[in-house]
Design an enzyme around this catalytic site. Structure first.
Site, PDB file in Angstrom:
ATOM      1  N   LYS A  31      -8.157   7.132  15.242  1.00 17.27           N
ATOM      2  CA  LYS A  31      -9.157   6.791  14.236  1.00 17.27           C
ATOM      3  C   LYS A  31     -10.350   6.142  14.926  1.00 17.27           C
ATOM      4  O   LYS A  31     -10.211   5.105  15.581  1.00 17.27           O
ATOM      5  CB  LYS A  31      -8.565   5.837  13.197  1.00 17.27           C
ATOM      6  N   LEU A  38       1.871  -8.378   1.751  1.00 19.78           N
ATOM      7  CA  LEU A  38       1.470  -8.295   0.346  1.00 19.78           C
ATOM      8  C   LEU A  38       1.871  -9.527  -0.446  1.00 19.78           C
ATOM      9  O   LEU A  38       1.262  -9.823  -1.470  1.00 19.78           O
ATOM     10  CB  LEU A  38       2.087  -7.039  -0.287  1.00 19.78           C
TER      11      LEU A  38
END
Length: 494
Positions: free
Chosen positions: A78, A330
């Protein structure tokens, strides 16, 4: 009462849990013991398949070979994130990693470019990362042109489940004890410190420091300590996402795509064996069925399986560390994956813990500093994500784009926008994840053109500036011919 930290218990596997266990077992192998509790019956969200460059440093610290990592996680390279339709429909720009051109003295490169627009090429013509990304090329080149210019800066797309599997083996080999089971009871002492966790199989797991990696529901930080939540939803309207993989698409591009749609946006993350897709949307503006169909209608290839619906509230726990428990992943908060920061927030939380690891005792000043740093980090990333939404110039009148243009934004962000618009200047805080180049690309990409530039750019003549810019572009174009294709590089990784 002193609490010596000898045994750390990580609750929850997945990417967050096993990243935590891996780094702690690497750094504290001879002085701390680490156990991780997880249940094979509890699934993970597992859509965090795009990363940013610091993950390479994380893997390097662990001693994980890059080619082995790419092979085992089906990873691709990426070089940046391409944003489509985020200004207005039809617009496209990239947040490319790495540097632009070459600064001269104290003057940032983009001021020389601003001094001669529009005669100069696009700013992205002076990004080696961008040029490689759009041509589908990659070779690991940290420096180029006699070591005078920055080369390519890269991150990865990978299968999060396979990465967790890789780190699980790594951690167990380093001495981490994996314990199967679900927590049914939490025992605390008179100070409210957690002393043990009781599992559904009857086992009791004792510890000195407990790390909550149990996901969005925050089994310890939320259920036990009732820590409040700071919602960012008045700035970030999306609260739901559909996620589904589809068959791989060739060629495999070395960048993430983020595509704005009505009342939300879509991600496309290319892996070696599939493409990860998702649609993030505001549930008060679009029904679940409508959002699901929008995603399925915009896949590049046939879907693999049924889409999964994820509900979330953008924001953060008011404290990430309480007593002898801290949350990572999270369970500490959630910021939508627009800039691929979810896994990075796991990484920085673990590193922050290692720098503030208690020794003889867990004390409040240490906890307060951890929470202060975490709050600053969340808010800085929050501002970058708000920036994308707020700067849109889309024509829709009855959706999130209209609302986001009109909303009142944080003062920190107002100042940054006003300063850049008036002067072309960008300044970042020392702890800010995003570089000036990142802020620069988002602001320019979504329509803010500075009204002025630093007068130091006039210390050389216009002819000299244009020659300087032309030479830089020529160097990048020549260096591109030396790079292999992205897919050839992946093949070389086995």
């Amino acid at each position: 009462m002193a609490t010596n930290v000898n045994h750390i218990v990580v609750l929850g596997g997945g990417t967050a849990g096993w990243m935590t266990a891996a780094l702690l077992s690497k750094l504290y192998k001879d002085c701390l013991s680490v156990s991780l509790i997880e249940s094979d019956d509890i699934g993970t969200i597992g859509v965090g398949e795009a990363t940013i460059p610091p993950l390479k440093i994380f893997n390097d610290v662990l001693g994980i070979d890059e080619k082995a990592f790419i092979q085992q996680t089906k990873a691709t390279i990426k070089l940046g994130i391409e944003f489509e339709h985020w200004g207005k429909v039809g617009d496209k720009y990239m947040h490319a990693f790495g540097e632009f051109g070459k600064d001269i003295g104290y003057t940032a490169f983009h001021h020389y470019w601003l001094a001669d627009k529009p005669e100069a090429k696009s700013l992205w013509d002076y990004s080696f990362n961008y040029q490689a990304a759009i041509e589908g090329k990659f070779s690991p080149t940290p420096r180029i042109h006699n070591n005078q210019l920055a080369g390519i800066t890269h991150a990865y797309h990978f299968d999060a489940g396979l990465y967790a599997k890789l780190l699980r083996k790594y951690s167990i080999d380093k001495g981490v004890k994996r314990i199967e089971g679900k927590v049914i009871q939490v025992t605390q002492d008179e100070r409210e410190f957690i002393t043990s966790l009781t599992l559904d199989n009857g086992n009791t797991v004792k510890g000195d420091l407990f790390i909550d990696c149990s996901g969005l529901h925050g089994m310890l930080l939320d259920n036990v300590f009732k820590v409040g939540f700071d919602s960012y939803q008045h700035w970030l309207p999306c609260d739901s996402a559909w996620a589904v993989p589809c068959e791989k698409v060739e060629p495999i591009v070395p960048y993430t795509r983020s595509i704005a749609h009505k009342n939300g946006w879509q991600w496309r993350i290319p892996l070696q064996h599939r493409t990860g897709n998702g649609l993030v949307f505001a549930s008060n503006k679009m029904s679940d069925d409508e959002a699901k169909q929008l995603l399925l209608d915009n896949l590049d290839a046939p879907a693999i399986g049924e889409p999964r619906l994820i509900r979330f509230t953008p924001g953060r726990r008011q404290q990430q560390w309480v007593k002898n428990c801290l949350a990572i992943g999270l369970s500490s908060g959630f910021l939508e994956p627009l800039e691929s920061t979810s896994i990075h927030l796991v990484q920085t939380a673990i590193i922050r813990l290692t720098k503030l690891m208690p020794h003889a005792q867990i004390n409040q000043p240490l906890i307060d500093e951890y929470n202060r740093q975490s709050k600053v980090e969340f808010e800085q990333i929050r501002d970058v994500i708000i920036l994308h939404y707020h700067l849109n110039t889309r024509s829709e009148l009855d959706d999130i784009w209209h609302d986001c243009r009109a909303m009142d934004i944080p003062e920190s962000l107002k100042h940054k926008i006003a300063l850049f618009k008036a002067t072309g200047n960008l300044f970042r805080h020392q702890e800010d994840l995003f570089t000036n180049e990142a802020w620069l690309q988002i602001m320019l990409g979504q329509g803010i053109m500075p009204e002025d530039y630093n007068p130091l750019a006039n210390m050389i003549t216009k002819a000299q500036r244009l020659e300087f810019l032309a030479n830089l572009n020529a160097i990048y174009r020549q260096q591109l011919t030396l790079l292999t294709s992205h897919e050839q590089f992946l093949t070389s990784c086995g």
